[in-house]
Motif scaffolding. Structure first.
Motif, PDB file in Angstrom:
ATOM      1  N   SER A   1     -79.200  75.692 -26.938  1.00 42.69           N
ATOM      2  CA  SER A   1     -77.847  76.311 -26.329  1.00 42.69           C
ATOM      3  C   SER A   1     -77.483  75.162 -24.992  1.00 42.69           C
ATOM      4  CB  SER A   1     -77.874  77.324 -25.784  1.00 42.69           C
ATOM      5  OG  SER A   1     -78.679  77.775 -24.651  1.00 42.69           O
ATOM      6  N   ILE A   2     -78.431  74.541 -24.356  1.00 43.54           N
ATOM      7  CA  ILE A   2     -78.131  73.690 -23.292  1.00 43.54           C
ATOM      8  C   ILE A   2     -77.902  72.242 -23.912  1.00 43.54           C
ATOM      9  CG2 ILE A   2     -79.345  72.315 -21.441  1.00 43.54           C
ATOM     10  CD1 ILE A   2     -81.193  74.870 -21.210  1.00 43.54           C
ATOM     11  N   LEU A   3     -78.784  71.806 -24.970  1.00 45.45           N
ATOM     12  CA  LEU A   3     -78.161  70.564 -25.350  1.00 45.45           C
ATOM     13  C   LEU A   3     -77.174  70.640 -26.288  1.00 45.45           C
ATOM     14  CD1 LEU A   3     -82.031  69.561 -26.401  1.00 45.45           C
ATOM     15  CD2 LEU A   3     -80.753  68.988 -24.371  1.00 45.45           C
ATOM     16  N   LYS A   4     -76.976  71.500 -27.069  1.00 44.05           N
ATOM     17  CA  LYS A   4     -75.789  71.826 -28.260  1.00 44.05           C
ATOM     18  C   LYS A   4     -75.678  70.533 -29.008  1.00 44.05           C
ATOM     19  CE  LYS A   4     -72.662  74.650 -25.411  1.00 44.05           C
ATOM     20  NZ  LYS A   4     -71.356  74.761 -24.864  1.00 44.05           N
ATOM     21  N   PRO A   5     -76.703  70.499 -29.773  1.00 51.55           N
ATOM     22  CA  PRO A   5     -76.758  69.383 -30.999  1.00 51.55           C
ATOM     23  C   PRO A   5     -75.863  69.843 -31.951  1.00 51.55           C
ATOM     24  CG  PRO A   5     -78.614  70.964 -31.089  1.00 51.55           C
ATOM     25  CD  PRO A   5     -78.010  71.159 -29.991  1.00 51.55           C
ATOM     26  N   GLN A   6     -75.169  69.012 -32.907  1.00 46.41           N
ATOM     27  CA  GLN A   6     -74.408  69.449 -34.007  1.00 46.41           C
ATOM     28  C   GLN A   6     -75.127  69.870 -35.184  1.00 46.41           C
ATOM     29  OE1 GLN A   6     -72.752  65.926 -36.382  1.00 46.41           O
ATOM     30  NE2 GLN A   6     -70.772  66.426 -35.410  1.00 46.41           N
ATOM     31  N   SER A   7     -74.396  70.668 -35.687  1.00 48.76           N
ATOM     32  CA  SER A   7     -75.164  71.533 -36.829  1.00 48.76           C
ATOM     33  C   SER A   7     -75.643  70.374 -37.878  1.00 48.76           C
ATOM     34  CB  SER A   7     -74.432  72.337 -37.486  1.00 48.76           C
ATOM     35  OG  SER A   7     -74.884  73.074 -38.637  1.00 48.76           O
ATOM     36  N   GLU A   8     -76.486  70.810 -38.627  1.00 47.41           N
ATOM     37  CA  GLU A   8     -77.079  69.917 -39.674  1.00 47.41           C
ATOM     38  C   GLU A   8     -76.178  69.406 -40.490  1.00 47.41           C
ATOM     39  OE1 GLU A   8     -80.896  69.558 -42.903  1.00 47.41           O
ATOM     40  OE2 GLU A   8     -80.943  71.242 -41.231  1.00 47.41           O
ATOM     41  N   ILE A   9     -75.388  70.285 -41.013  1.00 48.77           N
ATOM     42  CA  ILE A   9     -74.186  69.923 -41.871  1.00 48.77           C
ATOM     43  C   ILE A   9     -73.032  70.354 -41.410  1.00 48.77           C
ATOM     44  CG2 ILE A   9     -73.127  70.135 -44.107  1.00 48.77           C
ATOM     45  CD1 ILE A   9     -76.100  70.392 -45.232  1.00 48.77           C
ATOM     46  N   THR A  10     -71.947  69.758 -41.289  1.00 46.90           N
ATOM     47  CA  THR A  10     -70.593  70.252 -40.558  1.00 46.90           C
ATOM     48  C   THR A  10     -69.414  70.465 -41.855  1.00 46.90           C
ATOM     49  OG1 THR A  10     -70.003  67.788 -40.177  1.00 46.90           O
ATOM     50  CG2 THR A  10     -70.935  68.935 -38.673  1.00 46.90           C
ATOM     51  N   GLY A  11     -68.990  69.262 -42.379  1.00 49.73           N
ATOM     52  CA  GLY A  11     -68.171  69.512 -43.373  1.00 49.73           C
ATOM     53  C   GLY A  11     -66.835  69.786 -43.224  1.00 49.73           C
ATOM     54  N   ASP A  12     -65.749  69.853 -44.201  1.00 50.77           N
ATOM     55  CA  ASP A  12     -64.424  70.335 -44.070  1.00 50.77           C
ATOM     56  C   ASP A  12     -64.200  71.917 -43.075  1.00 50.77           C
ATOM     57  OD1 ASP A  12     -63.684  67.896 -44.943  1.00 50.77           O
ATOM     58  OD2 ASP A  12     -63.538  68.812 -46.905  1.00 50.77           O
ATOM     59  N   LYS A  13     -63.269  71.758 -42.586  1.00 51.71           N
ATOM     60  CA  LYS A  13     -63.020  73.356 -42.252  1.00 51.71           C
ATOM     61  C   LYS A  13     -62.440  74.255 -43.268  1.00 51.71           C
ATOM     62  CE  LYS A  13     -61.649  71.611 -37.364  1.00 51.71           C
ATOM     63  NZ  LYS A  13     -62.996  72.202 -36.729  1.00 51.71           N
ATOM     64  N   ILE A  14     -62.952  75.468 -43.143  1.00 53.36           N
ATOM     65  CA  ILE A  14     -62.434  76.535 -44.174  1.00 53.36           C
ATOM     66  C   ILE A  14     -61.665  77.784 -43.414  1.00 53.36           C
ATOM     67  CG2 ILE A  14     -63.502  78.208 -45.627  1.00 53.36           C
ATOM     68  CD1 ILE A  14     -65.855  76.109 -46.032  1.00 53.36           C
ATOM     69  N   SER A  15     -60.627  78.027 -43.763  1.00 55.09           N
ATOM     70  CA  SER A  15     -59.746  79.046 -43.123  1.00 55.09           C
ATOM     71  C   SER A  15     -60.284  80.467 -43.716  1.00 55.09           C
ATOM     72  CB  SER A  15     -58.462  78.811 -43.730  1.00 55.09           C
ATOM     73  OG  SER A  15     -57.702  80.086 -43.115  1.00 55.09           O
ATOM     74  N   LEU A  16     -60.312  81.385 -42.720  1.00 59.78           N
ATOM     75  CA  LEU A  16     -60.783  83.068 -43.438  1.00 59.78           C
ATOM     76  C   LEU A  16     -59.648  83.638 -43.804  1.00 59.78           C
ATOM     77  CD1 LEU A  16     -63.337  83.792 -40.591  1.00 59.78           C
ATOM     78  CD2 LEU A  16     -64.064  83.218 -42.951  1.00 59.78           C
ATOM     79  N   GLU A  17     -58.555  82.745 -43.798  1.00 60.03           N
ATOM     80  CA  GLU A  17     -57.398  83.408 -44.289  1.00 60.03           C
ATOM     81  C   GLU A  17     -57.125  83.047 -45.893  1.00 60.03           C
ATOM     82  OE1 GLU A  17     -55.015  85.247 -42.464  1.00 60.03           O
ATOM     83  OE2 GLU A  17     -56.593  84.890 -40.885  1.00 60.03           O
ATOM     84  N   GLY A  18     -57.912  82.385 -46.362  1.00 63.72           N
ATOM     85  CA  GLY A  18     -57.764  82.073 -47.676  1.00 63.72           C
ATOM     86  C   GLY A  18     -58.582  82.960 -48.551  1.00 63.72           C
ATOM     87  N   ASN A  19     -59.088  82.390 -49.776  1.00 67.26           N
ATOM     88  CA  ASN A  19     -59.684  83.123 -50.732  1.00 67.26           C
ATOM     89  C   ASN A  19     -61.103  82.855 -50.589  1.00 67.26           C
ATOM     90  OD1 ASN A  19     -60.805  84.200 -53.233  1.00 67.26           O
ATOM     91  ND2 ASN A  19     -58.950  84.402 -54.265  1.00 67.26           N
ATOM     92  N   GLY A  20     -62.177  83.806 -50.510  1.00 70.28           N
ATOM     93  CA  GLY A  20     -63.410  83.840 -50.371  1.00 70.28           C
ATOM     94  C   GLY A  20     -64.312  83.198 -51.538  1.00 70.28           C
ATOM     95  N   ASP A  21     -63.563  83.524 -52.603  1.00 69.58           N
ATOM     96  CA  ASP A  21     -64.283  82.780 -53.720  1.00 69.58           C
ATOM     97  C   ASP A  21     -64.118  81.256 -53.991  1.00 69.58           C
ATOM     98  OD1 ASP A  21     -65.041  85.308 -55.070  1.00 69.58           O
ATOM     99  OD2 ASP A  21     -62.872  85.570 -55.970  1.00 69.58           O
ATOM    100  N   ASP A  22     -63.159  80.672 -53.209  1.00 72.33           N
ATOM    101  CA  ASP A  22     -63.120  79.208 -53.124  1.00 72.33           C
ATOM    102  C   ASP A  22     -64.434  78.637 -52.441  1.00 72.33           C
ATOM    103  OD1 ASP A  22     -60.710  79.182 -54.007  1.00 72.33           O
ATOM    104  OD2 ASP A  22     -59.711  79.143 -52.332  1.00 72.33           O
ATOM    105  N   THR A  23     -65.126  79.526 -51.776  1.00 74.56           N
ATOM    106  CA  THR A  23     -66.433  78.995 -51.053  1.00 74.56           C
ATOM    107  C   THR A  23     -67.779  79.421 -51.936  1.00 74.56           C
ATOM    108  OG1 THR A  23     -66.805  81.192 -50.031  1.00 74.56           O
ATOM    109  CG2 THR A  23     -65.262  79.206 -49.059  1.00 74.56           C
ATOM    110  N   ASN A  24     -67.617  79.647 -53.235  1.00 71.88           N
ATOM    111  CA  ASN A  24     -68.914  80.287 -54.060  1.00 71.88           C
ATOM    112  C   ASN A  24     -69.743  79.067 -54.252  1.00 71.88           C
ATOM    113  OD1 ASN A  24     -67.831  82.699 -54.034  1.00 71.88           O
ATOM    114  ND2 ASN A  24     -67.105  82.781 -56.205  1.00 71.88           N
ATOM    115  N   GLU A  25     -69.172  77.986 -54.215  1.00 73.83           N
ATOM    116  CA  GLU A  25     -70.054  76.852 -54.595  1.00 73.83           C
ATOM    117  C   GLU A  25     -70.133  75.667 -53.380  1.00 73.83           C
ATOM    118  OE1 GLU A  25     -71.972  76.403 -57.036  1.00 73.83           O
ATOM    119  OE2 GLU A  25     -71.166  78.364 -57.915  1.00 73.83           O
ATOM    120  N   LYS A  26     -71.023  75.117 -52.972  1.00 76.99           N
ATOM    121  CA  LYS A  26     -71.048  74.144 -52.054  1.00 76.99           C
ATOM    122  C   LYS A  26     -69.832  73.247 -52.162  1.00 76.99           C
ATOM    123  CE  LYS A  26     -75.991  73.792 -50.972  1.00 76.99           C
ATOM    124  NZ  LYS A  26     -77.097  72.690 -50.662  1.00 76.99           N
TER     125      LYS A  26
END
Length: 233
Positions: free
Chosen positions: A208-233
């Motif tokens: 929490s002090i160093l705040k490293p980037q997450s191991e994987i970032t990737g494209d942004k995903i909106s929670l306003e969409g359809n959750g099924d679009d995230t079923n696969e990586k």
């Protein structure tokens, strides 16, 4: 000076150095123990007021974040994970919203989030309301990605109580308005989980002090969409 006297004095020097090293090591050990205790107390005292019951949770959250745990070889949730899922499902059925399942899917043969979603769907949660974070490899990664990948500003974290303090602390560090709901712990694993969590809190305090980037970032995903679009990586 006799040879024997010189030998005794020469031998005495390393002994003094050894004693000094031992004293320093003991002091360092004591300081580490005190620091570990302090970090744990700070997290618990600071975050415990954010742990609420289902009825106390305000309805204006972006999502319910369920933190993953191990799954069984037969593709069903472990006892600990099932308790977390049941509590999240209870909240969803009472207050609605979106559910974000975050867990480990590093390999083709191990997929926590798929198991989590299948369980929730079997309990009557609509599939489109369940979003999957396949790269929630750690608590830190799950909170980081909730913020930066899914754009969460306000959420309810559902996990086992010993785990909630750390998750809520990390959410606060990343500027997320979070409340927590504690899932029931499994009695057979209480001692092990709580002992392990002591050191995990210290690790994430440093993160929490160093705040490293997450191991994987990737494209942004909106929670306003359809959750099924995230079923696969």
């Amino acid at each position: 000076m006799k040879t024997s006297e010189k030998s005794e004095k020469t031998a005495a020097i390393p002994i003094k150095i050894l004693k000094f090293i031992i004293k320093i090591a003991v002091i360092i050990l004591i300081l580490c123990v005190l620091a570990t205790i302090a970090v744990n107390l700070v997290m618990i005292i600071r975050e415990r007021k954010k742990i609420l019951s289902v009825s106390e949770i305000p309805e204006d959250y972006d999502c319910i974040l369920v933190l993953g745990c191990s799954v069984r070889p037969d593709g069903t949730p472990s006892s600990v994970l099932r308790e977390r899922l049941d509590k999240a499902i209870e909240l969803y059925k009472e207050k609605g919203g979106k559910i974000l399942m975050s867990g480990d899917h590093q390999t083709l043969y191990y997929n926590e989030v798929r198991v989590m979603k299948e369980y929730a769907v079997s309990k009557g949660v609509p599939s489109e309301d369940i979003f999957l974070d396949h790269a929630g490899y750690s608590t830190y990664d799950s909170i980081y990605r909730a913020k930066y990948t899914f754009g969460v500003k306000k959420m309810v974290i559902v996990t086992t109580k010993y785990h909630l303090y750390r998750a809520l602390y990390l959410a606060e560090v990343f500027g997320i308005d979070a409340k927590g709901i504690a899932a029931k712990d499994v009695k057979s694993e209480v001692l092990y989980n709580n002992m392990r969590e002591i050191f995990a809190r210290d690790k994430d305090f440093i993160s929490s002090i160093l705040k490293p980037q997450s191991e994987i970032t990737g494209d942004k995903i909106s929670l306003e969409g359809n959750g099924d679009d995230t079923n696969e990586k």
